[in-house]
Scaffold this active site. Sequence first.
Site, mmCIF file in Angstrom:
data_model
loop_
_atom_site.group_PDB
_atom_site.id
_atom_site.type_symbol
_atom_site.label_atom_id
_atom_site.label_comp_id
_atom_site.label_asym_id
_atom_site.label_seq_id
_atom_site.Cartn_x
_atom_site.Cartn_y
_atom_site.Cartn_z
ATOM 1 N N ARG A 1 0.029 9.461 -67.557
ATOM 2 C CA ARG A 1 0.909 9.922 -66.469
ATOM 3 C C ARG A 1 2.381 9.836 -66.884
ATOM 4 O O ARG A 1 3.180 10.708 -66.542
ATOM 5 C CB ARG A 1 0.637 9.117 -65.207
ATOM 6 C CG ARG A 1 -0.668 9.539 -64.496
ATOM 7 C CD ARG A 1 -1.163 8.463 -63.543
ATOM 8 N NE ARG A 1 -2.342 8.888 -62.791
ATOM 9 C CZ ARG A 1 -3.585 8.900 -63.284
ATOM 10 N NH1 ARG A 1 -3.794 8.534 -64.551
ATOM 11 N NH2 ARG A 1 -4.606 9.281 -62.531
ATOM 12 N N ASP B 1 -15.496 3.326 -64.111
ATOM 13 C CA ASP B 1 -15.461 2.999 -65.535
ATOM 14 C C ASP B 1 -16.069 1.633 -65.824
ATOM 15 O O ASP B 1 -16.373 1.312 -66.978
ATOM 16 C CB ASP B 1 -14.022 3.041 -66.054
ATOM 17 C CG ASP B 1 -13.521 4.465 -66.244
ATOM 18 O OD1 ASP B 1 -14.351 5.384 -66.317
ATOM 19 O OD2 ASP B 1 -12.293 4.659 -66.302
ATOM 20 N N GLN C 1 -9.380 13.076 -60.965
ATOM 21 C CA GLN C 1 -8.436 13.718 -61.878
ATOM 22 C C GLN C 1 -8.040 15.117 -61.418
ATOM 23 O O GLN C 1 -6.922 15.571 -61.704
ATOM 24 C CB GLN C 1 -9.031 13.762 -63.285
ATOM 25 C CG GLN C 1 -9.155 12.381 -63.918
ATOM 26 C CD GLN C 1 -10.006 12.379 -65.164
ATOM 27 O OE1 GLN C 1 -10.467 13.418 -65.629
ATOM 28 N NE2 GLN C 1 -10.230 11.196 -65.719
ATOM 29 N N THR D 1 -14.281 13.999 -59.109
ATOM 30 C CA THR D 1 -13.436 13.231 -60.006
ATOM 31 C C THR D 1 -12.023 13.255 -59.454
ATOM 32 O O THR D 1 -11.514 14.328 -59.083
ATOM 33 C CB THR D 1 -13.451 13.752 -61.454
ATOM 34 O OG1 THR D 1 -12.392 13.100 -62.187
ATOM 35 C CG2 THR D 1 -13.242 15.248 -61.531
#
Length: 426
Positions: free
Chosen positions: A25, A306, A164, A162
């Site tokens: 980021r 994760d 993302q 997701t």
Amino acid sequence: MEISVKKSKISGQVEIPGSKSHTIRAIFIAALASGTSTIKMPLISEDTVAALRAASILGAWIKRGDDTVWRISGTGGHLLQPAGVINMENSGTGLRLFTAMAALGDFKVRFDGDDSLRTRKMGSLLEALSAMGAKVESANGLCPLSVTGPIRGREVVVDGKTSQFLSALLLVAPLLEDPTTIHVSKLNEKPYVHITLDWLKRQDIKVKFDDGMTCFEVPGGHKYKPFSTLIPVDFSTAAFPLLAAAVTGGEVKIPNLDFDDLQGDKAVFDYFAKMGVKVTQGQHITTIKGPRKLKAFDLDLNATPDALPVMAVAAACADGVSYLRNVPQARIKETDRIACMTAELRKMGVSVEELEDGMVITGGKLKGCADLQSYKDHRIAMSLAVAGLAAEGVSVIHDAECAAVTYPAFVENFQAAGADFTISEF
């Protein structure tokens, strides 16, 4: 590369690199800022270098020096047209974010990656960018793909399978002339969105969203400003020495963990504390001491997907039946982590029931196995290597070099702490 592992206990201090989520980021915003940003102690890994290369190809000027400090002179939002394909290697985060960045330009940008990245779903993000005015080319919503902008602020819908996809849109929307409204369905892994929102807050960009995080209103007309930041230690990576101490009864010290940071995977320390691991937070050092026997657990991992490989190994070493629930997005990471961890733990003699959105694992004694597959997934490779520390006999993890995606010094750090790792290069 193969790692051969024998039963051993780790102890001592283990240095953990910086956060991948924060590093990527930081690269993204610095690349679009007007001026030079300074990123201190970034994660140096395959994924972050792929993001750094993408930023450079799109026009940012990068000075890496000794890699303890990166200086990035941004484009001010005026991207350069690449001459060829941008190779994102294995970086799913990088692919999603930089595809959205590329849609800010008025030219075609092509992306590709390795075999694993070519399986990572992009369809919902590409549909949202298309609705915002981009021309998109992709077979079945996968890499290789291309995007041609410019995009405009619109009302769009994106899948939250997701996080993302949402983070990619949140990061480009402030730079558009008009405001953007993003509707999200079934948002997973919310802590990663909070990290994105925190980066926008640092840029004085206020995003409105509802309590359920189903609708985000992003103001337009902003420009990113240069910044200086220190990247915090990565809690996702710290989970591996934490796991090693837990399953071997060892004691590990990890410096510079910031439990005030927004990383969702700091919750893994709470998970292990409930299993009987003693976690002591000092001013600069966190000490982890494993118990004689781990307690079984029942966890909702939706916010920390994760952690599934790590927690699956912990469950395999615990006393009783453990449950990993509500984490369907673990199937669409670098691999189908639910299926892969089920297969490999069964090779080690563990009783595992595979669920659509998780696993049921009955703990017991692990047996070494000379044919453990990493599936070229960094988190699976490292989790199985740690499992080998608690197993009777020798375990061999194939294609273990993939650990470098997030933790290049994994083997060296663990060997220094007492792990019986032997490396074979091919």
